[in-house]
Design an enzyme around this catalytic site. Structure first.
Site, PDB file in Angstrom:
ATOM      1  N   ARG A  34       0.820  -1.216   0.000  1.00  0.00           N
ATOM      2  CA  ARG A  34       0.000   0.000   0.000  1.00  0.00           C
ATOM      3  C   ARG A  34       0.847   1.256   0.000  1.00  0.00           C
ATOM      4  O   ARG A  34       0.405   2.326  -0.440  1.00  0.00           O
ATOM      5  CB  ARG A  34      -0.933  -0.013   1.207  1.00  0.00           C
ATOM      6  N   ASP A  63     -10.384  20.496 -10.132  1.00  0.00           N
ATOM      7  CA  ASP A  63     -10.706  19.270 -10.867  1.00  0.00           C
ATOM      8  C   ASP A  63     -10.469  19.562 -12.347  1.00  0.00           C
ATOM      9  O   ASP A  63     -11.177  20.351 -12.957  1.00  0.00           O
ATOM     10  CB  ASP A  63     -12.160  18.879 -10.606  1.00  0.00           C
ATOM     11  N   LYS A 100     -11.208   8.312 -16.684  1.00  0.00           N
ATOM     12  CA  LYS A 100     -11.711   8.826 -17.951  1.00  0.00           C
ATOM     13  C   LYS A 100     -10.595   8.897 -18.994  1.00  0.00           C
ATOM     14  O   LYS A 100     -10.189   7.871 -19.528  1.00  0.00           O
ATOM     15  CB  LYS A 100     -12.428  10.137 -17.685  1.00  0.00           C
TER      16      LYS A 100
END
Length: 408
Positions: free
Chosen positions: A64, A189, A214
């Site tokens: 992690r 963003d 995306k």
């Protein structure tokens, strides 16, 4: 001195974007003789000794906390964003959460653009509210006037340009400068433009984020977010992401790295095709407005042209009349090349009916008819135009028919 020696001493030309996309995130020590870095699926990391385990100098300590795969992707995003560092998260919404939680605390005031992605608003209105953070939504057209909204406890300003669903532009440099003058953090963003067409940190933003699901991935087959920050905010972003246990699977990270290699080419095709479709839509009698900042008639075009170097495939279409929902459904249900799906940024074209009323409170969006959001993919635009033309035929036929007639 030979001519070759003189050339060797000359400053090297900075690599172009396409070159950086091809080479970023390819560490030689991890890739060895192979072009692509390895897919490392790991939790446990083994140490040679207790001393090595406890010495605090190991490059990898736990899956992690980083692997060669995550390191390659983070390095690539840091390079592309012009940042001090980047982290990966399991989704775009997770990236939003990390960015905001890196800077706000109980008692803080947060300014969020009224056209922000709706799940971002939900996070602010639920999780941050429970934490004691007050969120105020502001007009995307405010520009430098945002300074009038600052309070003594304003900690951060959150931007998204163009805005979600309605695609209003923001004066990013003006807002960032006003925030920095007051010691307020700016977060943006940048999923729509990506660093291919706009780099927020170059315009004064402190933290930039992407739904890499995306355009970075580009193939509708992964979930991923990235957060990149300047030198001042990078320690906070890194600490918050680590404390929240943010990480994502090696296969998704590898797919994102692969998507990066073709992102410049893909986005330029998205741009070309989307503009062709958008301009055709402007001439349709069924269309009242096309919401696309790269169109010369768009209210945000001057800002887009000043700050951005390209546009992508996502934009909005406002119909010219209050067509009934059954007519809009008939139009969309029968589309052949546009799928009905909420995400975007992949190779395929998509369409959704959009309800703006749920997504803004500080401003009002005036529209003559329903709003449809389109994502223009990599198909031939002539096929997409023909598909929409058939859709408009269904739209007008159903709208003209009595409500109880369902046959087209």
């Amino acid at each position: 001195m030979s001519q070759n020696a003189e050339n060797d001493e000359m400053p090297r030309r900075a690599p172009a974007l396409a070159t950086r996309l091809s080479h970023a995130g390819r560490p030689q020590d991890a890739s060895l003789p192979f072009v692509n870095p390895p897919i490392v699926r790991a939790s446990t990391v083994l140490f040679e000794s207790v001393g090595a385990m406890q010495g605090g100098k190991a490059r990898y300590v736990y899956g992690r906390r980083g692997t060669p795969t995550s390191e390659a992707l983070c390095d690539a995003m840091t390079d592309l964003e012009g940042a001090a560092g980047s982290v990966v998260t399991p989704s775009g919404l997770a990236a939003i959460s990390v960015a905001l939680l890196s800077v706000v605390s109980a008692g803080d005031h947060l300014l969020v653009v009224d056209t922000a992605y709706h799940p971002c608003r939900h996070f602010c209105d639920t999780v941050l509210k429970r934490m004691g953070v007050e969120t105020e939504y502001y007009d995307p057209a405010v520009g430098a006037g945002i300074a009038a909204l600052f309070r003594p406890n304003t900690r951060a300003v959150y931007l998204e340009a163009p805005g979600s669903l309605t695609f209003e532009m923001q004066d990013v440099p003006a807002i960032a400068a006003a925030a920095r003058a007051r010691g307020i953090v700016s977060i943006m963003d940048n999923t729509w433009a990506t660093p291919v067409f706009f780099r927020p940190l170059d315009h004064g933003i402190d933290i930039t984020l992407l739904a890499a699901t995306k355009y970075v991935g580009g193939h509708s087959d992964l979930m991923l977010g990235t957060v990149s920050a300047n030198a001042a905010l990078w320690p906070a972003v890194k600490e918050t992401s680590g404390s929240l246990g943010m990480f994502t699977g090696a296969d998704d990270m590898f797919a994102a790295l692969r998507g990066l290699r073709t992102m410049d080419l893909r986005l330029r095709r998205h741009q070309e095709s989307a503009l062709a479709v958008a301009r055709w839509l402007q001439g349709r009698p069924e269309v009242g407005r096309v919401l696309h900042p790269a169109l010369e008639t768009d209210p945000g075009h001057a800002l887009w042209r000043r700050d951005f170097c390209g546009a992508t495939g996502l934009f909005g279409v406002v119909l010219a009349a209050p067509y009934p929902s059954r007519a809009v459904a008939a139009m969309l249900d029968g589309l052949r090349w546009f799928g009905l799906g909420y995400s975007w940024g992949g190779f395929e074209s998509l369409a959704i009916p959009a309800d703006v009323a749920l997504s803004r409170t500080a401003t009002r969006f005036e529209a003559a008819g329903p709003l449809i959001r389109l994502h223009v993919g990599l198909e031939d635009p002539a096929d997409l135009i023909a598909d929409l033309q058939d859709g408009f035929r269904r739209l007008t036929a159903v709208a003209a028919a009595p409500a109880d007639e369902t046959d087209l």
